[in-house]
Design a protein around this motif. Structure first.
Motif, mmCIF file in Angstrom:
data_model
loop_
_atom_site.group_PDB
_atom_site.id
_atom_site.type_symbol
_atom_site.label_atom_id
_atom_site.label_comp_id
_atom_site.label_asym_id
_atom_site.label_seq_id
_atom_site.Cartn_x
_atom_site.Cartn_y
_atom_site.Cartn_z
ATOM 1 N N VAL A 56 -78.354 -10.914 52.712
ATOM 2 C CA VAL A 56 -76.696 -11.515 52.676
ATOM 3 C C VAL A 56 -76.763 -13.348 52.442
ATOM 4 O O VAL A 56 -77.418 -14.262 52.338
ATOM 5 C CB VAL A 56 -76.157 -11.942 53.963
ATOM 6 C CG1 VAL A 56 -75.081 -11.842 54.040
ATOM 7 C CG2 VAL A 56 -76.436 -9.980 54.979
ATOM 8 N N TRP A 57 -75.450 -12.951 51.455
ATOM 9 C CA TRP A 57 -75.280 -14.643 49.919
ATOM 10 C C TRP A 57 -73.771 -14.984 51.001
ATOM 11 O O TRP A 57 -73.085 -13.885 50.394
ATOM 12 C CB TRP A 57 -76.364 -14.449 48.998
ATOM 13 C CG TRP A 57 -77.283 -14.431 48.950
ATOM 14 C CD1 TRP A 57 -78.248 -12.564 49.043
ATOM 15 C CD2 TRP A 57 -78.025 -14.761 49.019
ATOM 16 N NE1 TRP A 57 -79.082 -12.705 48.551
ATOM 17 C CE2 TRP A 57 -79.394 -14.186 48.824
ATOM 18 C CE3 TRP A 57 -78.135 -16.543 48.622
ATOM 19 C CZ2 TRP A 57 -80.907 -14.909 48.298
ATOM 20 C CZ3 TRP A 57 -79.560 -16.793 48.392
ATOM 21 C CH2 TRP A 57 -80.993 -16.578 48.223
ATOM 22 N N CYS A 58 -74.324 -16.183 50.843
ATOM 23 C CA CYS A 58 -72.626 -16.236 51.250
ATOM 24 C C CYS A 58 -72.335 -17.733 49.922
ATOM 25 O O CYS A 58 -72.548 -18.383 49.325
ATOM 26 C CB CYS A 58 -72.266 -17.166 53.345
ATOM 27 S SG CYS A 58 -70.898 -17.520 53.179
ATOM 28 N N HIS A 59 -70.711 -17.371 49.056
ATOM 29 C CA HIS A 59 -70.255 -18.475 48.716
ATOM 30 C C HIS A 59 -69.316 -19.035 49.390
ATOM 31 O O HIS A 59 -68.624 -19.120 50.494
ATOM 32 C CB HIS A 59 -69.250 -17.700 47.881
ATOM 33 C CG HIS A 59 -68.750 -18.599 46.129
ATOM 34 N ND1 HIS A 59 -67.476 -19.109 46.464
ATOM 35 C CD2 HIS A 59 -68.810 -18.535 45.234
ATOM 36 C CE1 HIS A 59 -67.292 -19.885 45.796
ATOM 37 N NE2 HIS A 59 -67.771 -19.885 44.564
ATOM 38 N N VAL A 60 -69.659 -20.833 49.450
ATOM 39 C CA VAL A 60 -69.439 -21.993 49.897
ATOM 40 C C VAL A 60 -67.845 -22.417 49.048
ATOM 41 O O VAL A 60 -68.655 -23.446 47.974
ATOM 42 C CB VAL A 60 -69.535 -22.386 50.535
ATOM 43 C CG1 VAL A 60 -69.580 -23.103 51.366
ATOM 44 C CG2 VAL A 60 -70.727 -21.746 51.551
ATOM 45 N N SER A 61 -66.897 -22.787 49.336
ATOM 46 C CA SER A 61 -65.885 -23.721 48.484
ATOM 47 C C SER A 61 -65.169 -24.479 49.024
ATOM 48 O O SER A 61 -65.836 -23.966 50.376
ATOM 49 C CB SER A 61 -65.121 -22.900 47.654
ATOM 50 O OG SER A 61 -64.509 -21.749 48.042
#
Length: 181
Positions: A56-61
């Protein structure tokens, strides 16, 4: 005999040091992100910070809207959310650098080889030193990898090395601290 041995040894050294191109494991750019999910309790980022949820990968911005800063999260499972900065986040905001152009991707590899953080810009298209800075974001594919719409290249997140810009990262668990540096 000693001259011959010395020449052979120097030849071996030259071959060993010259045949392979040295690559850095981590980027020299330091994002300096600190996020406390124990305070925010966000499910999207928690899914990527959980060592049980490998792959499970999460894009953070971050984004600024209506006078406030927000963390924005989107994972490769289709979950997304936003969290408004609290007082600690606001104080650290000037120190937080989320990737080279406002984005990182974090998660645990399915191969059990650790917690990873990658820049969310295409390493082939994006150049931090070019003005004006052009955005070449990586987006999640149907298979959970990331791809660049500009050049069409796809990167496998679970495999290292994968060509992406990598950062040092730690997490203390889904309801804990995320540090990318």
């Amino acid at each position: 005999m000693s001259r011959l041995l010395t020449a052979v040894l120097w030849g071996v050294v030259a071959v060993l040091t010259g045949c392979c191109e040295a690559t850095e494991e981590f980027s020299s750019f330091h994002p300096n992100l600190s996020y406390d999910n124990g305070t925010h309790l966000d499910a999207t980022i928690a899914s990527a910070m959980d060592p049980v949820s490998t792959g499970v990968w999460c894009h953070v911005s971050t984004r600024f809207s209506a006078g406030a800063y927000y963390f924005a999260f989107a994972n490769n499972q289709g979950l997304s959310s936003e969290v408004i900065f609290n007082a600690i986040d606001s104080r650290q905001q000037s120190q937080n650098r989320i990737g080279m152009n406002n984005g990182i991707i974090v998660g645990f590899s399915i191969f059990g080889d650790g917690f990873f953080a990658f820049d969310a810009q295409c390493p082939d298209c994006f150049d931090y030193n070019t003005l004006p800075v052009r955005n070449y974001p990586l987006t999640f594919t149907d298979t959970g990898n990331v791809s660049c719409k500009h050049c069409g290249r796809t990167f496998e997140l679970n495999k290292w090395p994968n060509g992406l810009t990598r950062y040092r990262a730690t997490t203390t668990g889904p309801q804990g601290l995320l540090r990318v540096f």
